[in-house]
Write a protein that holds these residues in place. Structure first.
Motif, PDB file in Angstrom:
ATOM      1  N   ASN A 248       0.827  -1.197   0.000  1.00 31.56           N
ATOM      2  CA  ASN A 248       0.000   0.000   0.000  1.00 31.56           C
ATOM      3  C   ASN A 248       0.870   1.260   0.000  1.00 31.56           C
ATOM      4  O   ASN A 248       0.590   2.241  -0.704  1.00 31.56           O
ATOM      5  CB  ASN A 248      -0.933  -0.012   1.213  1.00 31.56           C
ATOM      6  N   ALA A 249       1.943   1.245   0.780  1.00 30.86           N
ATOM      7  CA  ALA A 249       2.875   2.380   0.815  1.00 30.86           C
ATOM      8  C   ALA A 249       3.559   2.554  -0.539  1.00 30.86           C
ATOM      9  O   ALA A 249       3.724   3.676  -1.037  1.00 30.86           O
ATOM     10  CB  ALA A 249       3.913   2.169   1.912  1.00 30.86           C
ATOM     11  N   GLU A 250       3.936   1.431  -1.155  1.00 28.07           N
ATOM     12  CA  GLU A 250       4.569   1.487  -2.482  1.00 28.07           C
ATOM     13  C   GLU A 250       3.630   2.130  -3.493  1.00 28.07           C
ATOM     14  O   GLU A 250       4.032   3.016  -4.268  1.00 28.07           O
ATOM     15  CB  GLU A 250       4.945   0.078  -2.931  1.00 28.07           C
ATOM     16  N   GLU A 251       2.377   1.721  -3.505  1.00 26.49           N
ATOM     17  CA  GLU A 251       1.414   2.274  -4.459  1.00 26.49           C
ATOM     18  C   GLU A 251       1.194   3.773  -4.205  1.00 26.49           C
ATOM     19  O   GLU A 251       1.058   4.565  -5.154  1.00 26.49           O
ATOM     20  CB  GLU A 251       0.088   1.516  -4.354  1.00 26.49           C
ATOM     21  N   SER A 252       1.177   4.172  -2.940  1.00 26.09           N
ATOM     22  CA  SER A 252       0.988   5.587  -2.613  1.00 26.09           C
ATOM     23  C   SER A 252       2.149   6.427  -3.126  1.00 26.09           C
ATOM     24  O   SER A 252       1.947   7.539  -3.637  1.00 26.09           O
ATOM     25  CB  SER A 252       0.848   5.763  -1.097  1.00 26.09           C
ATOM     26  N   VAL A 253       3.376   5.907  -2.989  1.00 29.71           N
ATOM     27  CA  VAL A 253       4.545   6.641  -3.492  1.00 29.71           C
ATOM     28  C   VAL A 253       4.510   6.703  -5.020  1.00 29.71           C
ATOM     29  O   VAL A 253       4.835   7.734  -5.621  1.00 29.71           O
ATOM     30  CB  VAL A 253       5.851   6.007  -2.978  1.00 29.71           C
ATOM     31  N   ARG A 254       4.099   5.605  -5.671  1.00 27.43           N
ATOM     32  CA  ARG A 254       4.010   5.620  -7.142  1.00 27.43           C
ATOM     33  C   ARG A 254       2.999   6.677  -7.613  1.00 27.43           C
ATOM     34  O   ARG A 254       3.224   7.364  -8.613  1.00 27.43           O
ATOM     35  CB  ARG A 254       3.634   4.235  -7.666  1.00 27.43           C
ATOM     36  N   LYS A 255       1.888   6.823  -6.910  1.00 27.63           N
ATOM     37  CA  LYS A 255       0.907   7.860  -7.263  1.00 27.63           C
ATOM     38  C   LYS A 255       1.524   9.251  -7.119  1.00 27.63           C
ATOM     39  O   LYS A 255       1.289  10.139  -7.944  1.00 27.63           O
ATOM     40  CB  LYS A 255      -0.328   7.745  -6.359  1.00 27.63           C
ATOM     41  N   ALA A 256       2.317   9.438  -6.059  1.00 25.49           N
ATOM     42  CA  ALA A 256       2.958  10.740  -5.846  1.00 25.49           C
ATOM     43  C   ALA A 256       3.990  11.021  -6.939  1.00 25.49           C
ATOM     44  O   ALA A 256       4.100  12.154  -7.431  1.00 25.49           O
ATOM     45  CB  ALA A 256       3.623  10.771  -4.470  1.00 25.49           C
ATOM     46  N   ILE A 257       4.741   9.990  -7.329  1.00 23.81           N
ATOM     47  CA  ILE A 257       5.753  10.157  -8.380  1.00 23.81           C
ATOM     48  C   ILE A 257       5.104  10.590  -9.690  1.00 23.81           C
ATOM     49  O   ILE A 257       5.666  11.365 -10.460  1.00 23.81           O
ATOM     50  CB  ILE A 257       6.545   8.839  -8.557  1.00 23.81           C
ATOM     51  N   ASN A 258       3.895  10.099  -9.932  1.00 22.37           N
ATOM     52  CA  ASN A 258       3.157  10.421 -11.164  1.00 22.37           C
ATOM     53  C   ASN A 258       2.965  11.928 -11.366  1.00 22.37           C
ATOM     54  O   ASN A 258       2.790  12.397 -12.484  1.00 22.37           O
ATOM     55  CB  ASN A 258       1.781   9.755 -11.119  1.00 22.37           C
ATOM     56  N   LEU A 259       3.010  12.674 -10.265  1.00 23.73           N
ATOM     57  CA  LEU A 259       2.756  14.112 -10.324  1.00 23.73           C
ATOM     58  C   LEU A 259       4.038  14.932 -10.418  1.00 23.73           C
ATOM     59  O   LEU A 259       3.985  16.161 -10.488  1.00 23.73           O
ATOM     60  CB  LEU A 259       1.969  14.551  -9.073  1.00 23.73           C
ATOM     61  N   LEU A 260       5.193  14.262 -10.427  1.00 23.33           N
ATOM     62  CA  LEU A 260       6.479  14.960 -10.376  1.00 23.33           C
ATOM     63  C   LEU A 260       7.098  15.096 -11.764  1.00 23.33           C
ATOM     64  O   LEU A 260       6.744  14.374 -12.702  1.00 23.33           O
ATOM     65  CB  LEU A 260       7.441  14.213  -9.452  1.00 23.33           C
ATOM     66  N   LYS A 261       8.050  16.004 -11.868  1.00 25.44           N
ATOM     67  CA  LYS A 261       8.813  16.202 -13.099  1.00 25.44           C
ATOM     68  C   LYS A 261      10.299  16.043 -12.807  1.00 25.44           C
ATOM     69  O   LYS A 261      10.746  16.203 -11.670  1.00 25.44           O
ATOM     70  CB  LYS A 261       8.549  17.596 -13.671  1.00 25.44           C
ATOM     71  N   ASP A 262      11.074  15.756 -13.863  1.00 23.67           N
ATOM     72  CA  ASP A 262      12.526  15.658 -13.723  1.00 23.67           C
ATOM     73  C   ASP A 262      13.077  16.962 -13.148  1.00 23.67           C
ATOM     74  O   ASP A 262      12.539  18.049 -13.396  1.00 23.67           O
ATOM     75  CB  ASP A 262      13.196  15.425 -15.082  1.00 23.67           C
ATOM     76  N   GLY A 263      14.167  16.837 -12.426  1.00 23.16           N
ATOM     77  CA  GLY A 263      14.810  18.037 -11.900  1.00 23.16           C
ATOM     78  C   GLY A 263      16.184  17.726 -11.350  1.00 23.16           C
ATOM     79  O   GLY A 263      16.535  16.561 -11.130  1.00 23.16           O
ATOM     80  N   SER A 264      16.976  18.761 -11.163  1.00 23.69           N
ATOM     81  CA  SER A 264      18.311  18.585 -10.584  1.00 23.69           C
ATOM     82  C   SER A 264      18.615  19.793  -9.710  1.00 23.69           C
ATOM     83  O   SER A 264      17.988  20.853  -9.838  1.00 23.69           O
ATOM     84  CB  SER A 264      19.370  18.423 -11.672  1.00 23.69           C
ATOM     85  N   PHE A 265      19.585  19.622  -8.822  1.00 23.96           N
ATOM     86  CA  PHE A 265      19.915  20.701  -7.899  1.00 23.96           C
ATOM     87  C   PHE A 265      21.325  20.495  -7.375  1.00 23.96           C
ATOM     88  O   PHE A 265      21.770  19.351  -7.187  1.00 23.96           O
ATOM     89  CB  PHE A 265      18.931  20.726  -6.722  1.00 23.96           C
ATOM     90  N   VAL A 266      22.029  21.596  -7.154  1.00 19.78           N
ATOM     91  CA  VAL A 266      23.349  21.573  -6.518  1.00 19.78           C
ATOM     92  C   VAL A 266      23.287  22.504  -5.316  1.00 19.78           C
ATOM     93  O   VAL A 266      22.853  23.655  -5.440  1.00 19.78           O
ATOM     94  CB  VAL A 266      24.465  22.030  -7.483  1.00 19.78           C
ATOM     95  N   TYR A 267      23.681  22.004  -4.166  1.00 18.42           N
ATOM     96  CA  TYR A 267      23.579  22.778  -2.921  1.00 18.42           C
ATOM     97  C   TYR A 267      24.921  22.726  -2.217  1.00 18.42           C
ATOM     98  O   TYR A 267      25.439  21.652  -1.910  1.00 18.42           O
ATOM     99  CB  TYR A 267      22.487  22.177  -2.046  1.00 18.42           C
ATOM    100  N   GLU A 268      25.484  23.898  -1.965  1.00 16.51           N
ATOM    101  CA  GLU A 268      26.797  23.960  -1.305  1.00 16.51           C
ATOM    102  C   GLU A 268      26.621  24.145   0.196  1.00 16.51           C
ATOM    103  O   GLU A 268      25.687  24.799   0.657  1.00 16.51           O
ATOM    104  CB  GLU A 268      27.618  25.117  -1.885  1.00 16.51           C
ATOM    105  N   MET A 269      27.561  23.580   0.947  1.00 17.28           N
ATOM    106  CA  MET A 269      27.546  23.697   2.401  1.00 17.28           C
ATOM    107  C   MET A 269      28.604  24.704   2.845  1.00 17.28           C
ATOM    108  O   MET A 269      29.440  25.143   2.057  1.00 17.28           O
ATOM    109  CB  MET A 269      27.795  22.317   3.027  1.00 17.28           C
TER     110      MET A 269
END
Length: 536
Positions: A248-269
């Motif tokens: 059930n948790a797996e299916e819920s995450v797959r539904k959430a992924i369906n709404l996302l788009k590719d992306g990238s990020f660089v974050y400096e510390m």
């Protein structure tokens, strides 16, 4: 009549809550029986239950960085000790290279054995010690575990959070699937010896042992509740619904992924290290790849995050994208492929120091992922780890700050965010147990980034020392501000400084060790969260 081939929706909801209830009951026992302020007052602990493979089934809403990584510790125990696990045994583990986070976070793991014949009573401690019960307990069917942050586990500074450690040995004592309880007998002599025979031994073994016993008691509550559940619903049903809850948790995450788009990020510390992440969404399989290639190589400092911590941060982010009320569990990871190059700061090689990786780098990973997904500005991005002590006293706290704003919400002022979820010690308890005075604790106005939705404000905390002690600060975002998104402004950086009794002010770096004298005040100003969207 219910079958166990397909989940019944009503029963699925019941079992989701039952599994979480067990973990919550474990947490209540741990809080009530622990000795240290760290566990009893700050609630820096987590409890969870696992299936026979060591995969997370359910947890109480405790500390995210603990919960997403504990499964690695349990599976390490199974892989190493599978042939020797027995009823009445409890194991202790904090090895960052075997599923641990950092050394103060010590996990007690109890295998759960059940009877194999109807009407066979559970063994008494006497039976366990006499080995009479082994024939009816072939293998563990579940595991329960509790992870608690020890106030001190050795290392080069009191509180075991050294700002400048370069190897894991300098951070304290490693327990690697250590046999804590053998067939119902607590191995106190062996534990004391392990705590004392180290280059940098534990400073308060009595407190360690008291908290270990509290963790044993918490696990025992989990064992009892699982046995009750099996008695009421039968073993095949309990095991089947563990799988259903994970699915059930797996299916819920797959539904959430369906709404996302590719992306990238660089974050400096602040230390110049950088987290680089690329998220690739595959709509046809409703899955995602999270690739950390390009992240800084393993560091000479202690900001390396063990692989289990990196996975925990990814698990947390994707769980928060799910609207459904599901327990964080192993099913959430199934749609995700996580790529972490060996030897980078997010997958270091022994004996790299890691104490800040768990508390600081984990926060940077979370914010970088939210940045890549474009859903939320950076939160304060640090736990502001403050420790002080000497041979008599050892104290540790994490300090709240501003959370980041998102697509349709403002950030929150003065809150613990993301990978931490602990409390601050009540002033009365702090001042009763330690020779310090909490002079003030207030919000830090205008520290949150402005935007269509504004970031939350940080806080200012002033602690006056009433006798000489060593103090340490392990923090971030004192140089690099928490980012805003979509035109929102960044949050203000934090600041660490000392006001000496003679009035002289001393500025400190993001990480520092300093000797406090009677009357000196340590001041911590925490960062604000980033804003989201341009101001109209």
């Amino acid at each position: 009549m219910y079958t166990t081939s397909q989940p019944d929706p009503i029963r699925l909801e019941i079992f989701k809550n039952l599994y979480q209830f067990i973990a919550e009951q474990m947490g209540i026992v741990l809080q009530n029986t622990a000795a240290s302020v760290n566990i009893k007052e700050r609630l820096d602990f987590s409890c969870a239950i696992f299936d026979s493979s060591g995969l997370l089934v359910a947890n109480a809403p405790h500390i995210p960085v603990h919960l997403g990584s504990m499964s690695e510790s349990v599976r390490s125990l199974i892989n190493e000790k599978c042939d020797t696990l027995k009823p009445g045994n409890v194991y202790l583990s904090n090895n960052p290279y075997n599923g641990g986070t950092h050394l103060p976070d010590v996990t007690a793991i109890t295998p759960v054995f059940l009877e194999s014949r109807e009407n066979t009573p559970f063994p008494t401690p006497v039976q366990l010690r006499s080995r009479q019960a082994y024939s009816i307990f072939p293998t563990p069917l579940f595991f329960v575990a509790s992870r608690g942050h020890q106030a001190d586990i050795g290392g080069i500074t009191p509180g075991s959070m050294p700002p400048h450690s370069t190897t894991v040995e300098e951070e304290g004592i490693i327990f690697d699937n250590f046999l804590l309880v053998e067939e119902g007998n607590f191995r106190e002599a062996a534990v004391r010896q392990h705590l004392s025979t180290h280059t940098y031994p534990a400073r308060n073994p009595d407190q360690n042992i008291a908290d270990f016993k509290a963790q044993i008691a918490a696990n025992e509550r989990g064992v009892q509740e699982l046995r009750k559940m099996v008695s009421q619903y039968k073993l095949d049903t309990v095991q089947a619904y563990m799988k259903f809850v994970q699915a059930n948790a797996e299916e819920s995450v797959r539904k959430a992924i369906n709404l996302l788009k590719d992306g990238s990020f660089v974050y400096e510390m602040d230390n110049g290290a950088r987290i680089q992440v690329k998220v690739t969404i595959y709509p046809e399989t409703r899955s995602a790849t999270i690739d950390f290639t390009g992240t800084s190589e393993q560091l000479n400092s202690n900001f390396n995050a063990p692989k289990a911590v990196t996975q925990a941060a990814v698990l947390y982010v994707f769980r928060t994208l799910v609207d459904d009320n599901i327990p964080l569990n192993a099913g959430c990871l199934n749609p995700l492929e996580i790529i972490i190059p060996v030897g980078c700061m997010l997958n270091p090689i022994y004996p790299a120091a890691v104490v800040a990786g768990n508390v600081e780098t984990s926060q940077t990973i979370v914010d970088a992922l939210y940045g890549a997904l474009g859903v939320m500005a950076a939160s304060q991005g640090t736990m502001n780890n403050f420790t002080f002590g000497n041979e008599q006293y050892q104290y540790y706290e994490t300090i709240c700050g501003g959370s980041g704003a998102g697509i349709n919400f403002d950030g929150t002022d003065g809150v613990h965010s993301h990978m931490t979820n602990s409390r601050l010690t009540d002033p009365e308890v702090l001042e009763t147990r330690y020779p310090v005075l909490l002079e003030s604790f207030s919000l830090r106005p205008d520290s949150g980034g402005r935007g269509k939705y504004s970031g939350g404000n940080g806080v200012v905390r002033r602690i006056r020392f009433l006798e000489p002690m060593t103090a340490n600060i392990l923090s971030g975002h004192r140089l690099v501000p928490p980012f805003g998104l979509n035109g929102g402004e960044a949050g203000k950086v934090g600041r660490n400084w000392i006001q000496r009794q003679n009035g002289i002010e001393e500025n400190l770096d993001s990480t520092a060790t300093v000797e406090m004298r009677t009357g000196d005040v340590f001041v911590i100003e925490t960062p604000g969260g980033g804003g989201f969207g341009k101001c109209s």
